[in-house]
Design an enzyme around this catalytic site. Structure first.
Site, mmCIF file in Angstrom:
data_model
loop_
_atom_site.group_PDB
_atom_site.id
_atom_site.type_symbol
_atom_site.label_atom_id
_atom_site.label_comp_id
_atom_site.label_asym_id
_atom_site.label_seq_id
_atom_site.Cartn_x
_atom_site.Cartn_y
_atom_site.Cartn_z
ATOM 1 N N THR A 1 0.830 -1.210 0.000
ATOM 2 C CA THR A 1 0.000 0.000 0.000
ATOM 3 C C THR A 1 0.860 1.254 0.000
ATOM 4 O O THR A 1 1.972 1.244 0.545
ATOM 5 C CB THR A 1 -0.884 0.004 1.260
ATOM 6 O OG1 THR A 1 -1.475 1.303 1.409
ATOM 7 C CG2 THR A 1 -0.080 -0.254 2.534
ATOM 8 N N TYR B 1 -1.949 0.030 10.259
ATOM 9 C CA TYR B 1 -2.140 -0.628 8.954
ATOM 10 C C TYR B 1 -0.879 -0.495 8.094
ATOM 11 O O TYR B 1 -0.336 -1.486 7.600
ATOM 12 C CB TYR B 1 -3.342 -0.005 8.237
ATOM 13 C CG TYR B 1 -3.468 -0.459 6.812
ATOM 14 C CD1 TYR B 1 -3.745 -1.781 6.508
ATOM 15 C CD2 TYR B 1 -3.285 0.443 5.756
ATOM 16 C CE1 TYR B 1 -3.840 -2.210 5.185
ATOM 17 C CE2 TYR B 1 -3.386 0.032 4.441
ATOM 18 C CZ TYR B 1 -3.661 -1.299 4.166
ATOM 19 O OH TYR B 1 -3.747 -1.722 2.867
#
Ligand code: UDP
Length: 326
Positions: free
Chosen positions: A118, A141
């Protein structure tokens, strides 16, 4: 004989689109999913084995039974807010789950991995973001993905793992044939939430922050169609088959759009504006995320085909209209 590709998390949003692309490339997509977040009905292009990635014994047995030539790994917790509240559960799923998968791969001599990472690994670095910029994640995250990237790098050095790490920007849209789409619970993403508001469902959209240092005051994001992402995964398989090695690529378009741009496009596609109110900033949002795309274009031949905002919103709307019955 057709090659098998094991798709961990293949019953989820991006994984199910990748399964379709893998099948279209003439390979067999074997989905392994716990179904904790994924959906049985999203597995349409090959077999499903229900297992949790943390169960190394079960995974090893599945790999031995199906003999995949490569693994695509999508299975992860993705909701940033939950990560901040429940970091141990988050790291257990994302980091321990991947270690377990890598152990099973090693036990079965499977050496090729395509990993879903990501742009959150860059944290709040100044865009456009390039692959050679340092990892400085600003959320649990992002840190869970950055940790896994480092573990993968260590495994390439120690065990001869060959890997492509794909750093997605804002995945969105739905399969153009309507075969798959975004079905998160809870849904936190802008486009499905705004479409829901436009459909008259729920309490309307909240626009998080109007005082960012951007032209219209709302955040700018680099939206990339999920089917373009899926194609990049197949190109990553081909790259590993050709030359092995370790590669890291950003996947976005390089053109950012604001929250208000998205709302305008939805008004145009749906025929009515999503009811919305302006709210305060959401914790953890950075003003601008946009990719530098040189490496993906050169090495993967990455050319987004469906990632203009109009196509993204139209495909998502067609999928949601069907699933929401509106
Ligand atoms: N956003 C918003 N309302 C929502 C969901 C998102 O205003 O209900 C904004 C969010 O603050 C960000 C952008 O839309 O600026 C994209 O958010 P999303 O959650 O879709 O993706 P992220 O960039 O967080 O991965």
């Amino acid at each position: 004989m057709a090659e098998t590709i094991l798709i961990a998390g293949g019953a989820g949003y991006i994984g199910s689109h990748a399964a379709k692309a893998v099948a279209a490339s003439g390979r067999i997509p074997l989905v392994v999913d716990s179904l904790a977040a994924g959906h049985n009905h999203a597995v349409k292009w090959g077999p499903l084995e229900v297992a949790d990635l943390r169960d190394t014994t079960a995974l090893t047995a599945i790999i031995k039974a199906h003999m995949p030539v490569a693994i695509m790994h999508f299975a992860a917790s993705i909701e940033v807010g939950i990560g901040e509240r429940e970091p141990l559960a988050f790291y257990d799923n994302n980091v321990a789950g991947t270690i377990s998968l890598l152990k099973a791969m090693k036990a079965c001599d499977v050496t090729r991995l395509v990993f879903s990472s990501t742009c959150a690994v860059y944290g709040s670095a100044q865009p456009p973001l390039s692959e050679d910029m340092p990892r400085k994640p600003a959320s649990v995250y992002g840190r869970s993905k950055a940790m896994v990237e480092e573990i993968i790098e260590d495994c390439t050095r120690a065990y001869g793992l060959e890997a492509v790490i794909l750093r997605y920007f804002n995945a969105c849209g739905a399969d153009p044939d309507g075969d798959s789409g975004e079905e998160h619970d809870p849904e936190t993403h802008l486009i499905p939430n705004a479409l829901k508001a436009a459909a008259g469902l729920g309490d309307g959209l909240k626009v998080f922050g109007t005082d960012y240092p951007t032209p219209d005051g709302t955040c700018l994001r680099d939206y990339i169609h999920v089917s373009d992402l899926a194609d990049a995964h197949v190109a990553a398989l081909d790259l590993l088959a050709r030359e092995g090695g370790l590669h890291v690529f950003n996947l976005g378009t390089g053109t950012p759009y604001s929250v208000l741009d998205v709302i305008k496009t939805i008004e145009h596609v749906v025929g009515r504006a999503p009811p919305h109110e302006f709210a305060s900033r959401r914790a953890g949002d950075v003003p601008v995320l946009t990719a530098n795309l040189g490496a993906a274009a050169t090495k993967l031949g990455f050319r987004p085909k469906l990632s203009d905002l109009e196509t993204i919103v139209s495909t998502a709307w067609a999928f949601h209209k069907k699933t929401w019955g509106v």
